[in-house]
Design an enzyme around this catalytic site. Structure first.
Site, mmCIF file in Angstrom:
data_model
loop_
_atom_site.group_PDB
_atom_site.id
_atom_site.type_symbol
_atom_site.label_atom_id
_atom_site.label_comp_id
_atom_site.label_asym_id
_atom_site.label_seq_id
_atom_site.Cartn_x
_atom_site.Cartn_y
_atom_site.Cartn_z
ATOM 1 N N CYS A 114 -19.570 43.995 -13.230
ATOM 2 C CA CYS A 114 -20.353 45.082 -12.636
ATOM 3 C C CYS A 114 -21.839 44.984 -12.988
ATOM 4 C CB CYS A 114 -19.797 46.430 -13.066
ATOM 5 S SG CYS A 114 -18.075 46.632 -12.605
ATOM 6 N N HIS A 255 -25.155 51.437 -11.727
ATOM 7 C CA HIS A 255 -23.864 50.973 -11.215
ATOM 8 C C HIS A 255 -22.990 52.203 -10.984
ATOM 9 C CE1 HIS A 255 -19.989 49.274 -10.813
ATOM 10 N NE2 HIS A 255 -19.596 49.537 -12.041
ATOM 11 N N ASN A 285 -16.060 52.586 -7.058
ATOM 12 C CA ASN A 285 -16.731 51.547 -7.845
ATOM 13 C C ASN A 285 -16.541 50.197 -7.133
ATOM 14 O OD1 ASN A 285 -17.295 49.510 -9.689
ATOM 15 N ND2 ASN A 285 -16.363 50.552 -11.425
#
Ligand code: UT7
Length: 330
Positions: A114, A255, A285
């Site tokens: 990520c 993020h 996500n």
């Protein structure tokens, strides 16, 4: 003499059409819309269908980014693909190069989960600052739905698929104002998509392992704790390097893992809510794709304007985390 500054001059994003809302997830695992919404802020996520590839999604986002930068694929010197879920373990960046017809560009993958987009941004910047390349395409793309255990309610409700891209170009003034990248492998076990094989005796006394990658496992509480503590630190460091104060930031672009993480980081840094970019209600996500998708949306919505100062931070498996402070546009 080449210009050795960096500007981020274009963005694009692409999302699969299929959408799965929280209610639909109750057919798969014991969960509820209420739990997912209050604990994460996620309401739905997009899922790639079996015929869709990561390189297709990535190429679609890339075409938009190239067009908005006002260049052509033939101008690209380098294509960097930040992903943990390539179509091919040997890498998928070359497939994007082929799809775009970016004949001059060298292309390779970069894996930092990520944090991949932020790590990619800094990597791309090095090639421009040293004068070797002038036009770089950076893509963050992931299809985590292919690697999630759809019976594990602790993880399957969190992730979604997508791709985002930016074009970085050499520029008179340098728009990457500061950055900090960090890794801590001692905490690797908190978040994994690990290879698991079984032993096979090829011939007498020669053993190898054969297998495949196992679904994502995560210690959510520890990763949460890590993010809320470490992300403000790296943003502070990057700001210090940029010689900027918190008040000078126009947008906090984290993020998109959990709305509670966005809120907690903003609170710790004393950044007001209206400066926090959030789209995870729609997409969940999307790993390396989450920052460039959110960036592209905010640019297209006219929120992010030329010269706005953005504090971006990625964090995740590795563990890895990092922040980049940059100014939008040429
Ligand atoms: O992209 C990489 C970075 N990843 C992250 O940043 C993720 C960071 N972690 C998080 O966002 C949060 O820790 C989660 C959203 C994953 C979990 O939230 P939490 O508030 O930490 O919940 P928890 O893990 O402490 O679980 C609380 C309860 C547990 O039940 P008990 O043990 O209290 O009875 C879980 O079993 O909630 C239960 N639970 C669920 N219940 C309904 C866990 N997942 C679910 C679910 N639906 N999907």
């Amino acid at each position: 003499m080449h210009k050795l500054g960096i500007a981020i001059t274009g963005s694009g994003s692409a999302l699969p059409e299929t959408s799965l809302d929280n209610e639909a997830l109750t057919e798969l695992v014991e969960t509820s819309d209420d739990w997912i919404t209050t604990r994460t802020g996620i309401r739905q996520r997009r899922l790639a269908h079996p015929g869709e590839s990561l390189s297709q999604l990535a190429a679609a986002a890339s075409k938009q980014a190239i067009a908005s930068a006002g260049i052509t694929a033939a101008d690209l010197d380098l294509i960097l693909l930040a992903t943990s879920t390539p179509d091919d373990l040997f890498g998928s960046a070359c497939q994007i190069q082929a799809e775009l017809g970016a004949t001059k560009a060298v292309a390779f993958d970069l894996t930092a989960a990520c944090s991949g987009f932020v790590f990619g941004l800094v990597t791309a910047a090095q090639y421009i600052r040293t004068g070797v390349y002038q036009n770089v395409l950076l893509v963050g793309a992931d299809i985590l739905s292919r690697w999630v255990d759809w019976q594990d309610r602790r993880t399957c409700v969190l992730f979604g698929d997508g791709a985002g891209a930016v074009v970085l170009q050499s520029n008179e003034s340098d728009r990457l104002l500061g950055f900090t990248l960090k890794s801590d492998g001692t905490q690797n076990h908190y978040l994994n998509l690990a290879y698991k094989g079984s032993s096979r005796e090829l011939i007498s006394d020669v053993n190898i392992s054969q297998g495949t990658y196992q679904p994502i496992t995560m210690n959510g509480k520890e990763v949460y704790r890590f993010a809320v503590q470490r992300v403000p630190e790296v943003i502070d460091k990057a700001l210090f390097q940029a010689n900027l104060s918190i008040e000078q930031i126009d947008w906090l672009l984290l993020h998109q893992a959990n709305q509670r993480i966005l809120d907690a980081v903003a609170q710790r840094l004393n950044i007001p809510k209206h400066k926090v970019i959030s789209n995870l209600a729609h997409y969940g996500n999307t790993s390396a794709a989450s920052i460039p998708i959110a960036l592209d949306e905010a640019v297209r919505q006219g929120k992010i304007q030329p010269n706005d100062i953005i504090a971006a931070s990625g964090f995740g498996a590795g563990l890895t985390w990092g922040a980049a402070i940059f100014q939008w546009g040429r």
